[in-house]
Structures are given as C-alpha cells and as structure tokens.
Design a protein around this motif. Structure first.
Motif, PDB file in Angstrom:
ATOM      1  N   CYS A 177      84.386  -1.198 156.128  1.00 51.42           N
ATOM      2  CA  CYS A 177      83.069  -0.935 155.833  1.00 51.42           C
ATOM      3  C   CYS A 177      83.468  -1.935 154.833  1.00 51.42           C
ATOM      4  O   CYS A 177      83.641  -2.814 154.668  1.00 51.42           O
ATOM      5  CB  CYS A 177      83.449   0.635 155.159  1.00 51.42           C
ATOM      6  SG  CYS A 177      83.352   0.376 152.846  1.00 51.42           S
TER       7      CYS A 177
ATOM      8  N   PHE B 162      80.877  -2.325 151.945  1.00 51.60           N
ATOM      9  CA  PHE B 162      81.496  -2.036 150.739  1.00 51.60           C
ATOM     10  C   PHE B 162      82.470  -2.391 151.008  1.00 51.60           C
ATOM     11  O   PHE B 162      82.672  -3.511 149.733  1.00 51.60           O
ATOM     12  CB  PHE B 162      80.709  -0.853 150.873  1.00 51.60           C
ATOM     13  CG  PHE B 162      81.345  -0.631 149.008  1.00 51.60           C
ATOM     14  CD1 PHE B 162      80.329  -0.649 148.015  1.00 51.60           C
ATOM     15  CD2 PHE B 162      82.453   0.331 148.624  1.00 51.60           C
ATOM     16  CE1 PHE B 162      81.485  -1.489 146.665  1.00 51.60           C
ATOM     17  CE2 PHE B 162      82.911   0.337 147.368  1.00 51.60           C
ATOM     18  CZ  PHE B 162      81.964  -0.013 146.330  1.00 51.60           C
TER      19      PHE B 162
ATOM     20  N   CYS C 182      89.648   6.079 149.774  1.00 50.60           N
ATOM     21  CA  CYS C 182      89.906   6.558 151.306  1.00 50.60           C
ATOM     22  C   CYS C 182      90.048   4.991 151.776  1.00 50.60           C
ATOM     23  O   CYS C 182      90.749   3.991 151.010  1.00 50.60           O
ATOM     24  CB  CYS C 182      88.457   6.303 152.143  1.00 50.60           C
ATOM     25  SG  CYS C 182      87.252   4.635 151.108  1.00 50.60           S
TER      26      CYS C 182
ATOM     27  N   HIS D 138      89.432   2.609 153.094  1.00 50.18           N
ATOM     28  CA  HIS D 138      88.769   1.195 153.233  1.00 50.18           C
ATOM     29  C   HIS D 138      89.081   0.491 152.258  1.00 50.18           C
ATOM     30  O   HIS D 138      89.301  -0.640 152.351  1.00 50.18           O
ATOM     31  CB  HIS D 138      87.541   1.246 153.501  1.00 50.18           C
ATOM     32  CG  HIS D 138      87.070   2.303 155.417  1.00 50.18           C
ATOM     33  ND1 HIS D 138      86.188   1.781 156.231  1.00 50.18           N
ATOM     34  CD2 HIS D 138      88.259   2.768 155.767  1.00 50.18           C
ATOM     35  CE1 HIS D 138      86.014   1.803 157.094  1.00 50.18           C
ATOM     36  NE2 HIS D 138      87.301   3.166 156.843  1.00 50.18           N
ATOM     37  N   ILE D 139      88.802   1.871 151.391  1.00 49.75           N
ATOM     38  CA  ILE D 139      89.141   0.344 149.845  1.00 49.75           C
ATOM     39  C   ILE D 139      89.965   0.518 149.226  1.00 49.75           C
ATOM     40  O   ILE D 139      90.688  -0.754 148.303  1.00 49.75           O
ATOM     41  CB  ILE D 139      88.003   1.196 149.128  1.00 49.75           C
ATOM     42  CG1 ILE D 139      87.347   0.777 147.529  1.00 49.75           C
ATOM     43  CG2 ILE D 139      88.825   2.862 147.931  1.00 49.75           C
ATOM     44  CD1 ILE D 139      85.941  -0.735 147.753  1.00 49.75           C
TER      45      ILE D 139
ATOM     46  N   SER E 296      77.102   7.228 149.624  1.00 48.70           N
ATOM     47  CA  SER E 296      78.620   6.911 148.975  1.00 48.70           C
ATOM     48  C   SER E 296      78.318   5.959 148.192  1.00 48.70           C
ATOM     49  O   SER E 296      78.396   7.117 147.242  1.00 48.70           O
ATOM     50  CB  SER E 296      79.387   6.201 149.749  1.00 48.70           C
ATOM     51  OG  SER E 296      78.411   5.230 151.036  1.00 48.70           O
ATOM     52  N   GLU E 297      77.976   4.760 148.305  1.00 47.36           N
ATOM     53  CA  GLU E 297      77.349   4.378 147.125  1.00 47.36           C
ATOM     54  C   GLU E 297      76.189   3.397 147.220  1.00 47.36           C
ATOM     55  O   GLU E 297      76.278   2.517 147.977  1.00 47.36           O
ATOM     56  CB  GLU E 297      78.481   3.282 145.816  1.00 47.36           C
ATOM     57  CG  GLU E 297      79.144   2.085 147.360  1.00 47.36           C
ATOM     58  CD  GLU E 297      80.186   2.955 148.694  1.00 47.36           C
ATOM     59  OE1 GLU E 297      81.141   3.273 147.941  1.00 47.36           O
ATOM     60  OE2 GLU E 297      79.793   2.661 148.983  1.00 47.36           O
TER      61      GLU E 297
ATOM     62  N   GLN F 281      77.729   3.360 154.502  1.00 48.13           N
ATOM     63  CA  GLN F 281      78.218   2.300 155.077  1.00 48.13           C
ATOM     64  C   GLN F 281      78.545   2.590 156.133  1.00 48.13           C
ATOM     65  O   GLN F 281      79.115   3.510 156.966  1.00 48.13           O
ATOM     66  CB  GLN F 281      79.364   2.236 153.739  1.00 48.13           C
ATOM     67  CG  GLN F 281      78.767   1.583 152.570  1.00 48.13           C
ATOM     68  CD  GLN F 281      77.591   0.219 152.188  1.00 48.13           C
ATOM     69  OE1 GLN F 281      77.804  -0.267 152.751  1.00 48.13           O
ATOM     70  NE2 GLN F 281      76.523   0.890 151.106  1.00 48.13           N
TER      71      GLN F 281
ATOM     72  N   CYS G 181      81.706   3.445 157.553  1.00 49.77           N
ATOM     73  CA  CYS G 181      82.058   4.506 156.725  1.00 49.77           C
ATOM     74  C   CYS G 181      82.625   5.883 157.161  1.00 49.77           C
ATOM     75  O   CYS G 181      81.687   6.870 157.504  1.00 49.77           O
ATOM     76  CB  CYS G 181      80.754   4.960 155.803  1.00 49.77           C
ATOM     77  SG  CYS G 181      81.573   6.307 154.605  1.00 49.77           S
TER      78      CYS G 181
ATOM     79  N   PRO H 165      84.765   8.841 155.900  1.00 50.39           N
ATOM     80  CA  PRO H 165      84.225   9.851 154.912  1.00 50.39           C
ATOM     81  C   PRO H 165      83.100  10.653 155.130  1.00 50.39           C
ATOM     82  O   PRO H 165      82.403  11.913 155.193  1.00 50.39           O
ATOM     83  CB  PRO H 165      85.046   9.691 153.755  1.00 50.39           C
ATOM     84  CG  PRO H 165      86.034   8.013 154.215  1.00 50.39           C
ATOM     85  CD  PRO H 165      85.558   7.731 155.298  1.00 50.39           C
ATOM     86  N   HIS H 166      82.405   9.307 155.189  1.00 47.65           N
ATOM     87  CA  HIS H 166      80.641  10.184 154.643  1.00 47.65           C
ATOM     88  C   HIS H 166      80.490   9.574 156.185  1.00 47.65           C
ATOM     89  O   HIS H 166      78.891  11.594 156.310  1.00 47.65           O
ATOM     90  CB  HIS H 166      79.944   8.463 154.185  1.00 47.65           C
ATOM     91  CG  HIS H 166      79.918   8.808 152.267  1.00 47.65           C
ATOM     92  ND1 HIS H 166      79.250   9.944 151.613  1.00 47.65           N
ATOM     93  CD2 HIS H 166      81.269   8.530 151.818  1.00 47.65           C
ATOM     94  CE1 HIS H 166      79.380   9.468 150.462  1.00 47.65           C
ATOM     95  NE2 HIS H 166      80.686   8.718 150.413  1.00 47.65           N
TER      96      HIS H 166
HETATM   97  S1  SF4 Z   1      83.838   5.810 150.755  1.00 45.72           S
HETATM   98 FE1  SF4 Z   1      82.910   4.794 152.624  1.00 45.72          FE
HETATM   99  S2  SF4 Z   1      81.300   3.240 152.286  1.00 45.72           S
HETATM  100 FE2  SF4 Z   1      83.397   4.175 150.553  1.00 45.72          FE
HETATM  101  S3  SF4 Z   1      84.904   2.163 150.500  1.00 45.72           S
HETATM  102 FE3  SF4 Z   1      85.409   4.217 151.706  1.00 45.72          FE
HETATM  103  S4  SF4 Z   1      84.741   3.294 153.679  1.00 45.72           S
HETATM  104 FE4  SF4 Z   1      84.100   2.192 152.290  1.00 45.72          FE
END
Ligand code: SF4
Length: 374
Positions: A69, A71, A96, A98-99, A234-235, A319, A322, A324-325
C-alpha cells in the motif's frame, strides 16, 4: 486555538525535536495505533506516530514491493529521507503485512538505537487474547526498563493511563459537538486534532483541547454544513482531499479511521492490574479490519456512528492494494446502502487526483441534494 492543531500537524518534526531538547527524554516512533502509548508515557518516552507526507518519492523501491500500500511506502520513505532522524526508537504493534514490512525495512536500513516488535494478537475475539496481550505488554515494559534504565511502577502506568484517557475524553467531547445541525468544527479540523494528538505530548494536547471545547461552545459557525458525510477507511491525513470534499457543499461529521475515531474511541477502565486494564482496552477498541473476525463487529459500529451523527452519505476511501480494507468495503457499502445512506468508493494513492475526485464527490452530493427535495 483550533489553528494550533494544524501548526502541530505541519511542524511535527520540529515539535518532537524541541520536546526532546527541553525534556532530555526519548522519542519513540510507532507504526500502528494498536501501540500501547500508556506504557511509553509511563516510561517518560514521547510516542509519535510515523506517517507519510503525501509527496511522490522514489526511495522505497529497493525495500518494499510496489504492490504494497502507498501508505506504508510513504511512511518508510520518511525514514529513508532522514525526516525522523531524531527518533531514539521505533516500535510496532503487530498489524497488517504491509506496515510490518515498512517497520522491518526501517529496522534494517535506518540506524535506530532501539526497536521493538509487539506481537499484538490478530484474533482479538479469542478468550486467550487478553492474557496473551497482557503478557506481551509485560515484556514490552521490561524491555523499556532495560533500555531507559528506569523502573516503571504501577503508579507510573496509572499516570500513563490517565494521561491517555483524559485526551480521549476531550476529543470525544469535540466529536459530540459534531452531532449538532451546524457542527462547529469541520472534518478537516477534526482530522488535524486527532492526528496532532498522535504527534504531541498528550498533556499539552489536552490543555489546548480544553480551550478548543470552550471556544467551540461559544462560536457562531458562519459556514454552511451542506450534506452530512461520514468518511471511512484505513488512515486519511490527506488534508487536500478532505478540504476538497468539504469545499463543494458537505461536511464530514464523523469517521471510522485510525487517524480519527478508531484511535481514541474507548478508554482504559483503570481497575486492578494496570497492564490487564491496558490490554483490555486494545482488545476491545473499535477494530481495524485486520483484527475484526470471526464476528464482524466493525459494521454495526459504523452503522451506529452513522445513525447517531445523522449521516446522509459516506465516502469510503481505501489505500491502493490495502487488502484488509478492500475485504471490508463491499459489506460496509451494502450495510450503509441498506440504511438509505448513499456511498462513494475512492482508491487513494500517495497523491490523489483532486480534480477527478471532485467530480465524483459532486455527483454523490447531487444525489443527496435530489433526495432533500422529496
Ligand atoms: S491497513 Fe491497509 S492502508 Fe493500513 S498499512 Fe495496512 S495495507 Fe496499508
């Protein structure tokens, strides 16, 4: 007073550097709002959320796949560009994939004195989640004690809890004011309020928020509310995007974001063992979709917010990439549409095509205005 939030938002790095200089304390960057800030405050550490800058960048390509993502890539870019060079430590509370990748790349490529990975349970609905998280918080506390050389007592933890709870309570009061027919604060300023609380010392933020509440109580709002919208995702700290939506005849009156209500919605109930109380708060908070299973608790919460804040339309932002969203969005749209709330889905990148999105937001508002006529 309201302007203070934007000042902090814009000068987040200067704020943290000054705080560090004045207090001689340590600053910890954290990656996800499941980070137990209470324990960091108890240790005398200033927790600051690592967020992106919404500028195009080309520094993360060797470290994170382009299909992660925008972000998480934007966050890592800030570190690689040295904008968070004042951080003494970084931590993440398991979130998640990604982060988590942004955290791992940061740890590998950006020299930082201290780093901590807190294994926050993903299945928060399991009966084992509470004792598990309590034990993990204990480990985090011990690790901070070793790093700082200071013992963290139960009284320190209680102070950390009260500091966080007070700030949550005050931001709740501001959100309550947004229920009014003519809310005294816009969605943009509300976003500045919440995000700046993630970057400043809670004591200072609460002091200003008390003044803001006073000011908003007296203020005549010359602005037309227009259509009452909710923003979900998300954010979203993309000020240009929020400003655009609110400039074409609408006001965001409520949100479900981790740069909004999800961050501060519930308090720690300060009974008995403070670590258990903190763990309970994070287990029971309005969930991020990555932790919202097996029972889907997020949707009834969103519907309740929409009803209580008299929402007419909802903008769901996601995002790009992403997961999850993306998995939650169809069910949320269906649930909202089932209640007569029109929805618009937009996919966000590091920068957003404001002109194109304006047309789509205006189309949503036109539909809502037509409904008003009948
Ligand atoms: S929840 Fe979605 S927008 Fe937030 S860090 Fe994870 S993948 Fe990226």
């Amino acid at each position: 007073m309201l302007e203070m939030y934007k000042e902090w938002f814009d000068a987040r790095h200067e704020y943290a550097k000054e705080w560090k200089e004045k207090s001689g304390g340590k600053v910890m960057g954290y990656f996800c709002t499941y980070a137990p800030e209470e324990i960091m405050y108890a240790a005398g550490i200033l927790p600051v959320r690592i967020l992106g800058s919404h500028e195009p960048q080309d520094v993360t390509e060797p470290h994170i796949f382009a299909m992660f993502c925008p972000f998480c890539r934007d966050c890592l870019a800030q570190g690689l560009k040295g904008r968070y060079d004042y951080l003494d430590g970084i931590m993440i509370s398991q979130s998640c994939l990604h982060i988590r990748q942004a955290f791992t790349s940061w740890k590998m490529h950006i020299p930082t004195q201290y780093s901590y990975y807190l294994p926050m349970p993903m299945k928060v609905q399991s009966p084992r989640a509470l004792p598990y998280l309590r034990a993990e918080l204990e480990n985090f506390k011990k690790s901070l004690e070793e790093w700082t050389g200071n013992k963290i007592t139960d009284d320190d933890l209680r102070n950390g809890i009260e500091l966080m709870n007070e700030n949550r309570r005050l931001m709740h009061q501001v959100y309550e004011m947004r229920k009014k027919d003519n809310p005294p604060i816009t969605g943009l300023d509300s976003m500045y309020m919440v995000v700046s609380s993630q970057m400043t010392h809670k004591q200072e933020h609460s002091r200003i928020t008390r003044d803001v509440i006073n000011e908003l109580g007296k203020k005549e709002n010359g602005r037309k509310t227009g259509e009452r919208l909710m923003i979900i995702g998300s954010e979203d700290d993309d000020s240009k995007f929020i400003q655009m939506c609110e400039s074409v005849g609408a006001t965001f009156v409520i949100d479900d974001h981790c740069t909004g209500s999800r961050y501060f919605w519930n308090e720690v109930e300060p009974n008995g063992d403070p670590l258990t109380a903190i763990a309970k708060r994070y287990i029971e908070r309005p969930p991020c979709p990555s932790k919202d299973w097996e029972e889907r608790r997020r949707i009834p919460h969103i519907l309740q917010l929409a009803a209580d804040w008299k929402v007419k339309g909802a903008v769901l932002i996601q995002q790009k990439f992403c997961d999850p969203h993306e998995l939650d969005t169809p069910a949320i749209r269906k649930a909202l549409e089932g209640k007569g709330i029109k929805t618009l889905f937009l996919e966000l990148d590091v920068t957003v095509p404001i002109g194109q999105f304006r047309t789509r937001v205006e189309a949503l508002l036109e539909m809502l205005q037509e409904e008003d006529l009948f």
